[in-house]
Design an enzyme around this catalytic site. Structure first.
Site, short mmCIF file in Angstrom:
data_model
loop_
_atom_site.label_atom_id
_atom_site.label_comp_id
_atom_site.label_asym_id
_atom_site.label_seq_id
_atom_site.Cartn_x
_atom_site.Cartn_y
_atom_site.Cartn_z
N SER A 58 16.00 -59.54 11.67
CA SER A 58 16.42 -58.22 11.15
C SER A 58 17.54 -57.61 11.97
O SER A 58 17.92 -56.46 11.73
CB SER A 58 15.21 -57.27 11.14
OG SER A 58 14.18 -57.80 10.36
N GLY A 59 18.04 -58.35 12.96
CA GLY A 59 19.13 -57.82 13.79
C GLY A 59 18.68 -57.39 15.17
O GLY A 59 19.33 -56.55 15.81
N THR A 60 17.61 -58.00 15.66
CA THR A 60 17.06 -57.62 16.97
C THR A 60 18.05 -57.87 18.10
O THR A 60 18.18 -57.04 19.01
CB THR A 60 15.76 -58.43 17.24
OG1 THR A 60 15.09 -58.66 16.02
CG2 THR A 60 14.85 -57.69 18.19
N HIS A 107 8.40 -58.59 18.06
CA HIS A 107 8.16 -58.75 16.62
C HIS A 107 6.69 -58.50 16.29
O HIS A 107 6.21 -58.92 15.24
CB HIS A 107 8.51 -60.17 16.16
CG HIS A 107 9.96 -60.53 16.33
ND1 HIS A 107 10.99 -59.67 16.08
CD2 HIS A 107 10.54 -61.70 16.71
CE1 HIS A 107 12.15 -60.28 16.31
NE2 HIS A 107 11.89 -61.51 16.70
N PHE A 231 29.92 -58.52 15.08
CA PHE A 231 29.34 -59.85 14.89
C PHE A 231 30.17 -60.96 15.56
O PHE A 231 29.64 -61.76 16.33
CB PHE A 231 29.16 -60.15 13.39
CG PHE A 231 28.64 -61.53 13.14
CD1 PHE A 231 27.30 -61.83 13.34
CD2 PHE A 231 29.49 -62.56 12.74
CE1 PHE A 231 26.81 -63.12 13.14
CE2 PHE A 231 29.01 -63.84 12.54
CZ PHE A 231 27.66 -64.12 12.74
N MET A 234 30.15 -60.80 19.38
CA MET A 234 28.86 -61.23 19.93
C MET A 234 28.67 -62.72 19.78
O MET A 234 28.17 -63.40 20.67
CB MET A 234 27.70 -60.48 19.25
CG MET A 234 27.36 -59.17 19.94
SD MET A 234 25.82 -58.44 19.36
CE MET A 234 24.58 -59.40 20.20
P1 A3P Z 1 22.03 -64.17 9.59
O1 A3P Z 1 21.17 -65.38 9.78
O2 A3P Z 1 21.93 -63.60 8.20
O3 A3P Z 1 23.43 -64.38 10.00
P2 A3P Z 1 17.51 -61.39 14.94
O4 A3P Z 1 18.40 -60.97 16.03
O5 A3P Z 1 16.46 -60.36 14.63
O6 A3P Z 1 16.98 -62.76 15.15
O7 A3P Z 1 18.39 -61.41 13.61
C1 A3P Z 1 19.34 -62.42 13.43
C2 A3P Z 1 20.27 -62.03 12.30
O8 A3P Z 1 21.09 -60.94 12.73
C3 A3P Z 1 21.20 -63.17 11.93
O9 A3P Z 1 21.47 -63.00 10.53
C4 A3P Z 1 22.39 -62.86 12.80
O10 A3P Z 1 23.57 -63.48 12.41
C5 A3P Z 1 22.45 -61.35 12.64
N1 A3P Z 1 23.24 -60.71 13.69
C6 A3P Z 1 23.18 -60.94 15.03
N2 A3P Z 1 24.10 -60.18 15.67
C7 A3P Z 1 24.73 -59.47 14.73
C8 A3P Z 1 25.81 -58.54 14.77
N3 A3P Z 1 26.39 -58.20 15.90
N4 A3P Z 1 26.22 -57.99 13.59
C9 A3P Z 1 25.63 -58.34 12.44
N5 A3P Z 1 24.63 -59.23 12.33
C10 A3P Z 1 24.19 -59.80 13.46
#
Ligand code: A3P
Length: 294
Positions: A58-60, A107, A231, A234
């Site tokens: 979810s963007g953790t 989580h 994105f 990072m």
């Molecule tokens: P996708 O697989 O759709 O690209 P988590 O961190 O909870 O594991 O979530 C991972 C998801 O967040 C991945 O999605 C990842 O690419 C996305 N994500 C990680 N950093 C991000 C950022 N800086 N901006 C947008 N999405 C990001």
């Protein structure tokens, strides 16, 4: 170690750890991992701890990076990976030794967070993302991380996701559980952040988080964090910190697409209908207001 291989209809299995009826991702570097996870509710908090909660994918990582920069009052890349501060992937001794202010992430559902954190009313940032994109992201996560020993197809994966036969269980149970927490304790200091809002207006959302955390800020500070946590930046800065041996083909892919609406490239009409049927049934009484595209 209660390692389980959870099958889908076609017989493909996902290798998980089962702890008191909930599936978790196993971590062989944590001794007696099952009992370490069980002990999390008893861990001692500090008043300035910040807890990030989110269902997987979810963007953790994104929120952990943003929040850590805010609490350190520095727009500088955070060393290390967010798993180093993830409750169910570390030992209590590491948690105890993290320097303040601690920004930890998890989580788990609210019944499994350290009770002392809730008693002290530590601030919680709760991140939520539309579950169609979560399911696609989780599928890729399961295929690409070798510990899961998973080679199943997307077609058979989606019913598995809808049933909750994945680590951390059902997205619906998780989301409704946190929504229930917010309703039950309306004055608890918890901020809800939508992934889709972070994508469409990162500066506004980072300001909202800074205000909630009572961190002093100005426009330059917020803009710098937004840029560092974009994105692509990072991905290039943080993905090399992943352990390549954990990933299929030795290629980390934690930062995959980072978009809203990638699910449209994966779902066929029948899958979308199935998803919507389950979604509307499970979420009919929910106030959660998700955007599935921008
Ligand atoms: P996708 O697989 O759709 O690209 P988590 O961190 O909870 O594991 O979530 C991972 C998801 O967040 C991945 O999605 C990842 O690419 C996305 N994500 C990680 N950093 C991000 C950022 N800086 N901006 C947008 N999405 C990001």
């Amino acid at each position: 170690m209660p390692v389980v291989r959870v099958p889908d209809e076609s017989g493909n299995t996902l290798t998980l750890l089962e702890v008191d009826g909930t599936y978790r991702a196993g971590n062989s570097s944590v001794p007696d991992h099952e009992n370490e996870i069980r002990s999390i509710p008893t861990w001692q908090a500090r008043d300035d701890d910040v807890l990030i909660c989110a269902y997987p994918k979810s963007g953790t990582h994104w929120l952990w990076e943003v929040t850590s920069m805010l609490t350190r009052n520095k727009a500088e890349r955070i060393p290390g990976v967010k798993e180093s501060a993830m409750l169910e992937l570390i030992q209590q001794s590491r948690f105890d030794n993290l320097p303040s202010p601690r920004v930890v992430n998890t989580h788990v559902q609210y019944g499994q967070v350290p009770k002392d954190m809730l008693d002290r009313r530590c601030k919680i940032l709760y991140m939520i993302r539309n579950p169609k994109d979560v399911s696609v992201s989780f599928y890729n996560h399961h295929v690409n991380l070798l510990d899961y020993e998973f080679t199943g197809s997307w077609e058979h994966y989606l019913p598995r996701f809808l049933r909750g036969d994945v680590d951390c269980g059902s997205w619906f149970d998780f989301t409704l559980s946190w929504e229930n927490f917010i309703l039950q304790i309306p004055d608890y200091p918890i901020l809800v952040i939508y992934y889709e809002d972070m994508k469409s207006n990162p500066v506004l959302e980072i300001e909202r988080i800074a205000t909630f955390l009572e961190v002093p800020y100005d426009d330059v500070f917020i803009q710098s964090i937004a840029q560092l946590c974009d994105f692509n930046t990072m991905k290039s800065d943080k993905e090399p910190l992943e352990d390549a041996d954990d990933w299929r083909g030795g290629k980390p892919d934690m930062y995959r697409r980072g978009e809203v609406g990638d699910w449209k490239n994966w779902f066929i009409v029948g899958q979308n209908d199935l998803f919507d049927t389950v979604y509307f049934e499970r979420m009919q009484n929910s106030k959660t207001n998700l955007r599935f595209s921008l």
